[in-house]
Write a protein that holds these residues in place. Structure first.
Motif, PDB file in Angstrom:
ATOM      1  N   GLY A  72      -6.607  -1.977   4.487  1.00  0.00           N
ATOM      2  CA  GLY A  72      -6.775  -1.779   3.052  1.00  0.00           C
ATOM      3  C   GLY A  72      -7.590  -0.553   2.691  1.00  0.00           C
ATOM      4  N   GLU A  73      -8.702  -0.794   2.004  1.00  0.00           N
ATOM      5  CA  GLU A  73      -9.546   0.276   1.468  1.00  0.00           C
ATOM      6  C   GLU A  73     -10.767   0.564   2.340  1.00  0.00           C
ATOM      7  OE1 GLU A  73     -10.706  -1.280  -2.335  1.00  0.00           O
ATOM      8  OE2 GLU A  73      -8.679  -1.993  -2.659  1.00  0.00           O
TER       9      GLU A  73
ATOM     10  N   ARG B 162      -4.731   7.719  -0.581  1.00  0.00           N
ATOM     11  CA  ARG B 162      -3.996   6.449  -0.699  1.00  0.00           C
ATOM     12  C   ARG B 162      -4.957   5.297  -0.924  1.00  0.00           C
ATOM     13  NH1 ARG B 162      -4.562   1.970   2.156  1.00  0.00           N
ATOM     14  NH2 ARG B 162      -4.854   3.179   4.033  1.00  0.00           N
ATOM     15  N   LYS B 163      -6.092   5.308  -0.223  1.00  0.00           N
ATOM     16  CA  LYS B 163      -7.088   4.245  -0.390  1.00  0.00           C
ATOM     17  C   LYS B 163      -7.692   4.262  -1.793  1.00  0.00           C
ATOM     18  CE  LYS B 163      -8.344   3.712   4.450  1.00  0.00           C
ATOM     19  NZ  LYS B 163      -9.399   3.448   5.407  1.00  0.00           N
TER      20      LYS B 163
ATOM     21  N   GLN C   3      -5.208   2.685  -4.032  1.00  0.00           N
ATOM     22  CA  GLN C   3      -5.255   1.236  -3.817  1.00  0.00           C
ATOM     23  C   GLN C   3      -6.494   0.646  -4.492  1.00  0.00           C
ATOM     24  OE1 GLN C   3      -4.996   0.072   0.296  1.00  0.00           O
ATOM     25  NE2 GLN C   3      -5.294  -2.085  -0.156  1.00  0.00           N
TER      26      GLN C   3
ATOM     27  N   THR D 104      -6.985  -2.392  -7.158  1.00  0.00           N
ATOM     28  CA  THR D 104      -7.748  -3.616  -6.905  1.00  0.00           C
ATOM     29  C   THR D 104      -8.942  -3.748  -7.843  1.00  0.00           C
ATOM     30  OG1 THR D 104      -9.022  -2.605  -5.107  1.00  0.00           O
ATOM     31  CG2 THR D 104      -7.016  -3.809  -4.500  1.00  0.00           C
TER      32      THR D 104
ATOM     33  N   LYS E  78      -1.118   0.780  -9.299  1.00  0.00           N
ATOM     34  CA  LYS E  78      -0.236   0.125  -8.326  1.00  0.00           C
ATOM     35  C   LYS E  78       1.028   0.947  -8.113  1.00  0.00           C
ATOM     36  CE  LYS E  78       1.188  -3.643  -5.937  1.00  0.00           C
ATOM     37  NZ  LYS E  78       2.334  -3.173  -5.190  1.00  0.00           N
TER      38      LYS E  78
ATOM     39  N   TRP F 238       0.063   3.933  -5.998  1.00  0.00           N
ATOM     40  CA  TRP F 238      -0.271   3.470  -4.643  1.00  0.00           C
ATOM     41  C   TRP F 238       1.013   3.177  -3.862  1.00  0.00           C
ATOM     42  CZ3 TRP F 238      -1.766  -2.227  -3.633  1.00  0.00           C
ATOM     43  CH2 TRP F 238      -2.003  -2.434  -2.269  1.00  0.00           C
TER      44      TRP F 238
ATOM     45  N   LYS G 273       2.137   5.063  -0.387  1.00  0.00           N
ATOM     46  CA  LYS G 273       2.275   4.416   0.920  1.00  0.00           C
ATOM     47  C   LYS G 273       3.704   4.421   1.434  1.00  0.00           C
ATOM     48  CE  LYS G 273       2.360  -0.345  -0.787  1.00  0.00           C
ATOM     49  NZ  LYS G 273       1.655  -1.614  -0.841  1.00  0.00           N
TER      50      LYS G 273
END
Length: 163
Positions: free
Chosen positions: A27-28, A80-81, A84, A88, A139, A142, A146
């Motif tokens: 994930g992050e 990318r993180k 994300q 979140t 989203k 993201w 990805k």
């Protein structure tokens, strides 16, 4: 894939110069630690409302593309993180007023790591529609990042080379 190593002194490391020290993790993980990328991307990260989320996600996605073009996988993965994390965090604020999901402070030895760390989860509240829209915007970017073919290729090459 190697797990993210929280024991490293990321303030003293330049992972652009030493990409072999970077671990993608889950994930992050490491999003607010890995330099010089944190300092490059964080000033552009905003999710207060849909307008801020749109500008932020577009800027960060542009940085993502620039990192890919420069063959800087670590930078692309960090961008990318951040995308994300935009999703979140906006979702968390959509579900919990003030973004507070757990009761009590994060233990000192767990700061910078995600999770409840033994704290009780608070009840979800009525959804904040503004933050929910911000989350939707992040989203989409993201997901685009990805699934980007060059990101997928560089990620596979990075894993092959560094584990």
């Amino acid at each position: 894939m190697r797990p993210f190593d929280y024991s490293r002194d990321y303030k003293q490391l330049d992972l652009r110069a030493q990409p072999e020290l970077y671990a993608i993790g889950k994930g992050e993980q490491g999003v607010l630690l890995v330099e010089p990328y944190k300092s490059e991307i964080l000033p552009h990260w905003r999710f207060k409302d849909p307008e801020a989320a749109t500008a932020s996600s577009q800027t960060i996605y542009g940085m993502f593309l620039d990192y890919l073009a420069a063959k800087d996988f670590v930078g692309a993965d960090m961008a990318r993180k951040f995308l994300q994390m935009g999703y979140t965090r906006a979702r968390r604020y959509a579900n919990y007023k003030g973004g507070k999901k757990y009761d009590g402070p994060v233990p000192d030895d767990k700061k910078g790591q995600s999770g409840s760390h033994g704290r009780e989860q608070l009840d979800r509240q009525e959804e904040d529609l503004v933050k929910a829209e911000s989350a939707r915007i992040f989203k989409a970017k993201w997901d685009e990042a990805k699934q980007h073919p060059e990101y997928v290729r560089q990620k596979a090459a990075f894993i092959e080379k560094y584990g």
